[in-house]
Scaffold this active site. Structure first.
Site, PDB file in Angstrom:
ATOM      1  N   TRP A 100       1.799   1.463 -11.389  1.00 47.39           N
ATOM      2  CA  TRP A 100       1.768   0.057 -10.975  1.00 47.39           C
ATOM      3  C   TRP A 100       0.554  -0.660 -11.538  1.00 47.39           C
ATOM      4  O   TRP A 100       0.635  -1.835 -11.911  1.00 47.39           O
ATOM      5  CB  TRP A 100       1.815  -0.031  -9.448  1.00 47.39           C
ATOM      6  CG  TRP A 100       2.981   0.729  -8.900  1.00 47.39           C
ATOM      7  CD1 TRP A 100       2.950   1.836  -8.094  1.00 47.39           C
ATOM      8  CD2 TRP A 100       4.378   0.491  -9.175  1.00 47.39           C
ATOM      9  NE1 TRP A 100       4.224   2.280  -7.843  1.00 47.39           N
ATOM     10  CE2 TRP A 100       5.121   1.482  -8.486  1.00 47.39           C
ATOM     11  CE3 TRP A 100       5.067  -0.461  -9.925  1.00 47.39           C
ATOM     12  CZ2 TRP A 100       6.516   1.547  -8.532  1.00 47.39           C
ATOM     13  CZ3 TRP A 100       6.450  -0.403  -9.976  1.00 47.39           C
ATOM     14  CH2 TRP A 100       7.153   0.588  -9.292  1.00 47.39           C
ATOM     15  N   ASP A 170      -3.984  -4.595  -5.147  1.00 52.68           N
ATOM     16  CA  ASP A 170      -2.591  -4.333  -4.790  1.00 52.68           C
ATOM     17  C   ASP A 170      -2.638  -3.267  -3.692  1.00 52.68           C
ATOM     18  O   ASP A 170      -2.939  -2.110  -3.953  1.00 52.68           O
ATOM     19  CB  ASP A 170      -1.828  -3.828  -6.013  1.00 52.68           C
ATOM     20  CG  ASP A 170      -0.389  -3.416  -5.706  1.00 52.68           C
ATOM     21  OD1 ASP A 170       0.030  -3.482  -4.540  1.00 52.68           O
ATOM     22  OD2 ASP A 170       0.321  -3.020  -6.658  1.00 52.68           O
ATOM     23  N   LYS A 194       6.630  -0.941   3.117  1.00 59.12           N
ATOM     24  CA  LYS A 194       6.054   0.371   3.369  1.00 59.12           C
ATOM     25  C   LYS A 194       5.336   0.412   4.719  1.00 59.12           C
ATOM     26  O   LYS A 194       5.563   1.302   5.524  1.00 59.12           O
ATOM     27  CB  LYS A 194       5.108   0.761   2.238  1.00 59.12           C
ATOM     28  CG  LYS A 194       5.795   0.796   0.868  1.00 59.12           C
ATOM     29  CD  LYS A 194       4.821   1.082  -0.246  1.00 59.12           C
ATOM     30  CE  LYS A 194       5.446   0.906  -1.613  1.00 59.12           C
ATOM     31  NZ  LYS A 194       6.452   1.930  -1.931  1.00 59.12           N
TER      32      LYS A 194
END
Length: 358
Positions: A100, A170, A194
């Protein structure tokens, strides 16, 4: 019984989906489903207001930090962040600690220069780099606080703050899992699926003082300032996903907030990793111990030929989502906020049974 170790969309608190299921049929005795209420009505506005207020309270945010609930997921932020902050010809610093982070780097290069100040790619992202230098004229420093695929996590942010430039994170896979001074970050973004809700909404926490400094013209839908002015309702928001976030944040507050959930997360992670390390003839962790994630534990079998048998046992015992990411293989156990301790007990008991009886 199913034990949900999925990496995302992930386990939700039982109280949340029970209340949400009632709201799908009849929201607050209105005779309307939560799926059909108008977003600009007095039915939805309190949901948005409470979700924002709970995020601010749980994170201890100051008046400079705004909370947005946006479309697009965290991947949209890979380009929305540099679009809003990085002028052409200027440089932003990025850390490369996984897939990511690498994708965020790729998108940022569309808008300005990128200085990759550290990377663990050469070691298949099995550790977090600790020593790196950030040029003082960098517009910002971007990190991925927890790497879902590889199972690494930043446990010390001081090297990030020591850089002396705006810090961007992030936090998709570990937001609200542990206390920290969130105000030290100038922008945080996280896909909700999540730790704070269902798929379909992205949470952005931004210090409004860093906005409005780029020279480029921004598309209206990409301008954080416009979303702030419109209270995250510039266009139709993902109503149901925000409602799930609000319920999950209520649940987290009722449990005692972020400090309380951290104790549960540490207990789950300690149980799992202690079990993993006690069975070295069978299982092997793939991450440097000091960088192990409390959220995502990745491991392999010492004998790859036994993986199929262990996977079959997991399926038999109702352990869902333990297969490793397709890019790395092996196994991954995701232990997000809502995962019960009892699920980790069941899994570790199965690991010991497998080690001793097969």
């Amino acid at each position: 019984m199913k034990h949900n170790f999925n990496s995302g969309p992930a386990v939700l608190p039982r109280e949340v989906y029970e209340e949400a299921s009632r709201a799908i049929l009849d929201f607050n005795n209105t005779g309307l489903s939560i799926l059909e209420i108008g977003h600009r009505t007095n039915l939805f506005q309190p949901i948005m207001d409470e979700a924002v207020a709970l995020m601010k309270e749980l994170m201890g945010l100051d008046a400079d930090h705004e909370v947005l609930f946006l479309h697009g997921g965290a991947s949209t932020q890979f380009f929305q962040v540099p679009m809003n902050l990085l002028d052409e010809g200027r440089t932003a610093a990025y850390t490369d600690t996984g897939v990511w982070g690498a994708k965020a780097i790729k998108e940022a290069k569309l808008y300005g220069n990128v200085d990759v100040v550290c990377s663990s790619k050469e070691a298949t992202y099995t550790y977090i780099p600790k020593d790196f230098t950030v040029q003082p004229d960098s517009v910002y420093l971007h990190i991925t606080s927890n790497n879902t695929i590889y199972g690494t996590q930043w446990h010390n942010f001081e090297p990030v703050f020591r850089a002396g430039v705006p810090a961007i994170a992030d936090m998709s896979s570990d937001i609200l899992s542990r206390p920290m001074d969130f105000n030290r970050f100038d922008l945080i973004y996280a896909g909700a699926q999540k730790n704070i809700g269902a798929a379909g909404v992205n949470v952005v926490i931004v210090n409004k003082n860093i906005l409005g400094k780029v020279q480029r013209k921004l598309p209206t839908m990409m301008d954080y300032r416009v979303h702030i002015e419109n209270g995250s309702m510039l266009n139709t928001p993902p109503v149901f996903a925000i409602y799930i976030c609000m319920l999950t944040l209520r649940w987290l507050k009722a449990k005692g907030g972020v400090a309380a959930i951290e104790k549960e997360n540490i207990a789950k992670a300690d149980l799992f990793y202690n079990t993993l390390d006690s069975l070295p003839e069978v299982f092997k962790g793939t991450v440097a111990k000091e960088d192990r994630s409390l959220m995502n534990a990745c491991f392999v079998m010492q004998d790859k030929g036994r993986e199929e048998a262990f996977a079959a046992l997991c399926q038999q015992e109702g352990f869902v989502g333990v297969k490793g990411h397709r890019t790395v293989g092996g196994f991954r156990v995701s232990m997000y906020n809502a995962l019960p301790y009892e699920s980790v007990v069941a899994l570790t008991d199965a690991m010991k049974h497998f080690a001793n009886n097969t």
